[in-house]
Motif scaffolding. Sequence first.
Motif, PDB file in Angstrom:
ATOM      1  N   VAL A 109       0.863  -1.174   0.000  1.00 43.02           N
ATOM      2  CA  VAL A 109       0.000   0.000   0.000  1.00 43.02           C
ATOM      3  C   VAL A 109       0.898   1.222   0.000  1.00 43.02           C
ATOM      4  N   ARG A 110       0.632   2.126  -0.931  1.00 44.22           N
ATOM      5  CA  ARG A 110       1.414   3.354  -1.037  1.00 44.22           C
ATOM      6  C   ARG A 110       0.556   4.543  -0.647  1.00 44.22           C
ATOM      7  N   ALA A 111       1.130   5.396   0.185  1.00 44.21           N
ATOM      8  CA  ALA A 111       0.506   6.671   0.526  1.00 44.21           C
ATOM      9  C   ALA A 111       1.193   7.714  -0.343  1.00 44.21           C
ATOM     10  N   VAL A 112       0.431   8.369  -1.184  1.00 41.74           N
ATOM     11  CA  VAL A 112       0.966   9.388  -2.085  1.00 41.74           C
ATOM     12  C   VAL A 112       0.533  10.744  -1.548  1.00 41.74           C
ATOM     13  N   ASP A 129       6.441  -0.615 -14.768  1.00 47.16           N
ATOM     14  CA  ASP A 129       7.405   0.407 -14.354  1.00 47.16           C
ATOM     15  C   ASP A 129       6.703   1.421 -13.453  1.00 47.16           C
ATOM     16  N   TRP A 130       6.758   1.151 -12.134  1.00 43.56           N
ATOM     17  CA  TRP A 130       6.046   2.006 -11.188  1.00 43.56           C
ATOM     18  C   TRP A 130       6.608   3.416 -11.138  1.00 43.56           C
ATOM     19  N   ASP A 131       7.916   3.564 -11.245  1.00 46.86           N
ATOM     20  CA  ASP A 131       8.501   4.905 -11.189  1.00 46.86           C
ATOM     21  C   ASP A 131       7.974   5.767 -12.331  1.00 46.86           C
ATOM     22  N   ALA A 132       7.895   5.203 -13.524  1.00 47.55           N
ATOM     23  CA  ALA A 132       7.359   5.950 -14.669  1.00 47.55           C
ATOM     24  C   ALA A 132       5.888   6.289 -14.449  1.00 47.55           C
ATOM     25  N   ARG A 133       5.121   5.357 -13.894  1.00 51.19           N
ATOM     26  CA  ARG A 133       3.692   5.587 -13.650  1.00 51.19           C
ATOM     27  C   ARG A 133       3.498   6.706 -12.634  1.00 51.19           C
ATOM     28  N   TRP A 134       4.328   6.740 -11.562  1.00 52.85           N
ATOM     29  CA  TRP A 134       4.212   7.806 -10.553  1.00 52.85           C
ATOM     30  C   TRP A 134       4.538   9.154 -11.169  1.00 52.85           C
ATOM     31  N   ARG A 135       5.567   9.196 -12.015  1.00 52.99           N
ATOM     32  CA  ARG A 135       5.921  10.476 -12.655  1.00 52.99           C
ATOM     33  C   ARG A 135       4.767  10.988 -13.507  1.00 52.99           C
ATOM     34  N   ALA A 140       0.663  14.868 -14.281  1.00 50.18           N
ATOM     35  CA  ALA A 140      -0.713  15.127 -14.708  1.00 50.18           C
ATOM     36  C   ALA A 140      -1.494  15.882 -13.638  1.00 50.18           C
ATOM     37  N   SER A 141      -1.167  15.648 -12.373  1.00 54.99           N
ATOM     38  CA  SER A 141      -1.888  16.329 -11.301  1.00 54.99           C
ATOM     39  C   SER A 141      -1.436  17.778 -11.149  1.00 54.99           C
ATOM     40  N   GLY A 144       3.171  20.483  -6.827  1.00 62.22           N
ATOM     41  CA  GLY A 144       4.591  20.748  -6.638  1.00 62.22           C
ATOM     42  C   GLY A 144       5.222  19.730  -5.705  1.00 62.22           C
ATOM     43  N   ARG A 145       5.054  19.936  -4.428  1.00 59.11           N
ATOM     44  CA  ARG A 145       5.667  19.066  -3.426  1.00 59.11           C
ATOM     45  C   ARG A 145       4.890  17.761  -3.328  1.00 59.11           C
ATOM     46  N   HIS A 146       5.631  16.647  -3.289  1.00 60.96           N
ATOM     47  CA  HIS A 146       4.997  15.345  -3.180  1.00 60.96           C
ATOM     48  C   HIS A 146       5.952  14.359  -2.515  1.00 60.96           C
ATOM     49  N   GLN A 147       5.378  13.257  -2.043  1.00 66.51           N
ATOM     50  CA  GLN A 147       6.166  12.191  -1.449  1.00 66.51           C
ATOM     51  C   GLN A 147       5.368  10.905  -1.522  1.00 66.51           C
TER      52      GLN A 147
END
Length: 153
Positions: A109-112, A129-135, A140-141, A144-147
């Motif tokens: 489970v990921r908290a974005v 490729d999860w890193d590409a999907r997160w980018r 798209a959103s 600015g700041r995210h984690q």
Amino acid sequence: MRLLALVLAGLLSGCAVTLEGLTLSYRLDFTPAILRFEPDRGVGATYFVGEEVRFFLTLASPGWVSLVVVEPDGYAYTLDQFYLPRGTHALPPRAYRYVAAPPRGLHRVRAVYTEGYPGSLHLEGLYTDWDARWRVYLEASGVGRHQVAETYF
């Protein structure tokens, strides 16, 4: 090399540039927004199908949090989205329940966290490729700041 870059960034974070009557200042913030994210029974705990699953989340800053589940077969979906003030929270709120469901196995489970509203974007599908999907999700959103923080059970 990275350590040197971090040290320089830290030293420059308190800097101000002054041009005749105009002062520009900036501050770099390396403080994580998500301080704690784990299931109520602890990271790696066992839940049986039908049991309620809750999460503890501690935020250093208020913001939007999306919970994304990655099932054992790799299928992922957005479970929920909240705006939360800073502090410690038990998720979901008492009016709702998350219940362990098949397939059985390791669920991640990921908290974005995003500082701004990420809109109605939701992740759902099989991704290699999860890193590409997160980018793509974060670009798209337009936030600015995210984690991203991850736990599992």
